[in-house]
Design an enzyme around this catalytic site. Structure first.
Site, short mmCIF file in Angstrom:
data_model
loop_
_atom_site.label_atom_id
_atom_site.label_comp_id
_atom_site.label_asym_id
_atom_site.label_seq_id
_atom_site.Cartn_x
_atom_site.Cartn_y
_atom_site.Cartn_z
N LEU A 138 0.54 -1.19 0.03
CA LEU A 138 0.01 0.10 0.04
C LEU A 138 0.93 1.00 0.01
CD1 LEU A 138 -2.47 -1.01 2.63
CD2 LEU A 138 -2.97 -1.15 0.29
N ASP A 139 0.35 2.48 -0.71
CA ASP A 139 1.18 3.45 -0.83
C ASP A 139 1.31 3.77 0.70
OD1 ASP A 139 1.31 3.45 -3.39
OD2 ASP A 139 -0.57 4.67 -3.71
N LYS A 140 2.42 4.84 1.12
CA LYS A 140 2.59 5.35 2.38
C LYS A 140 1.29 5.94 3.12
CE LYS A 140 5.50 8.49 4.95
NZ LYS A 140 6.42 9.71 4.89
N THR A 142 -1.68 5.60 2.18
CA THR A 142 -2.76 4.62 2.29
C THR A 142 -3.00 3.78 3.41
OG1 THR A 142 -2.99 4.96 -0.43
CG2 THR A 142 -4.28 2.99 0.48
N ARG A 238 -5.30 5.96 -7.74
CA ARG A 238 -5.13 7.28 -7.64
C ARG A 238 -4.98 7.78 -9.31
NH1 ARG A 238 -0.03 7.59 -3.56
NH2 ARG A 238 -0.31 9.91 -4.36
#
Length: 322
Positions: A138-140, A142, A238
């Protein structure tokens, strides 16, 4: 530094009946077990010319084992006592609820303080599993659910399930603009040629990507969405939402700066301005257990910052509907 590595050897009676990872370690003792497992899982090891992505595959005398890999300098990550929000755990897997702001894997600018460092502290044996058992990221900024493999067999199965699109991941998001209905975005994603930090829809060199979405709640100038990934590209939700003109609220990379609707209250204006991350949360994870075969499902409610943003947007919409 990296270099192309090509190795070849014949299985002898000494390795007869060994697992593939054990045999490769015996044939090429200069390389660590962890590195060898990574090569096998990355399809870099062949037996008699056939790619074998299964570390537990048995080998037999006379077979030819070939390794064709990129040899990177091996990095040893340190264990760190970082709290993990564990939703589920057994002998084979962990499911965690990642908070926003926590990086999954060390990289440029984030050498430690990550989920990987936390896993090494919580379960030291996971060091023997490639990437410390991390199957997807997961993105930082998110938040939400992630599955971690505690053993190599569990990771092998989960990676195969992910590639076969057998793992279901659903997200909660707040996007800018008004949707009339749900839909589907199918658009290839690649690195943005003008800005290497960003990803972009790219018909040349991009990887196939599909995102499904449906409307969960409508506000005056924003929409709460429920999204499901069919593929798992970097920044996929995104990028796809930005591509159709609905950037996620708060997204600092893809242009989700505060845009309060006309007549917005000070409460809404300040809440939007204070929301500094993309409004995205991995809320549901469903998969077949890699060892038992049981179908399992977990849910994680949206964190307080997203819940507060939704509350303020809802109050604004109700006020103007009166």
């Amino acid at each position: 530094m990296s270099q192309q590595l090509k190795l070849s050897a014949e299985v002898t009676d000494e390795q007869l009946g060994f697992r593939l990872d054990q045999a490769v370690a015996s044939l090429f003792p200069d390389y660590s077990r962890t590195r060898i497992k990574e090569w096998i899982l990355a399809d870099m090891v062949k037996i008699d010319g056939e790619v074998i992505p299964r570390p537990r595959e048995k080998v037999y005398t006379g077979q030819i084992v070939d390794v064709d890999a990129i040899l990177e300098d091996e990095v040893v990550f340190k264990a760190q006592d970082i709290k993990l929000n564990i939703v589920y755990e057994d002998d084979d897997i962990l499911v965690i609820n990642k908070p926003a702001g926590l990086v999954v894997h060390p990289g440029a600018g984030n050498s430690d303080g990550t989920i990987l460092n936390a896993l090494l502290h919580y379960f030291p044996d996971i060091a023997e599993v490639p990437r410390a058992g991390i199957v997807h990221r997961l993105d930082k900024e998110t938040s939400g659910l992630m599955v971690i493999a505690k053993t190599v067999p569990a990771q092998t199965h989960l990676v195969a399930s992910l590639q076969a699109r057998e793992i279901t991941r659903e997200y909660d998001a707040i996007a800018m603009g008004c949707f009339t209905a749900g839909g589907r975005v199918e658009a290839a994603i690649g690195r943005d040629k003008a800005n290497r930090v960003k990803m972009a829809v790219s018909t040349i060199g991009g990887k196939h990507a599909v995102t499904h979405y449906r409307v969960a709640e409508k506000y005056r100038a924003h929409t709460r969405l429920r999204l499901r990934l069919e593929t798992g590209r970097t920044h996929q939700i995104r990028v796809h939402m930005a591509h159709i003109g609905h950037v996620l609220a708060g997204d600092p990379v893809y242009g989700g700066r505060p845009r309060p609707p006309k007549g917005a209250s000070e409460d809404l204006i300040s809440t939007l301005r204070a929301f500094k991350r993309q409004a995205l949360h991995a809320t549901m994870l469903r998969l077949e257990h890699p060892i038992t075969g049981e179908m399992m499902e977990w849910h994680a409610p949206v964190p307080e910052d997203m819940a507060e943003l939704a509350r303020v947007l809802r109050a604004d919409a109700v006020f103007f509907a009166q």
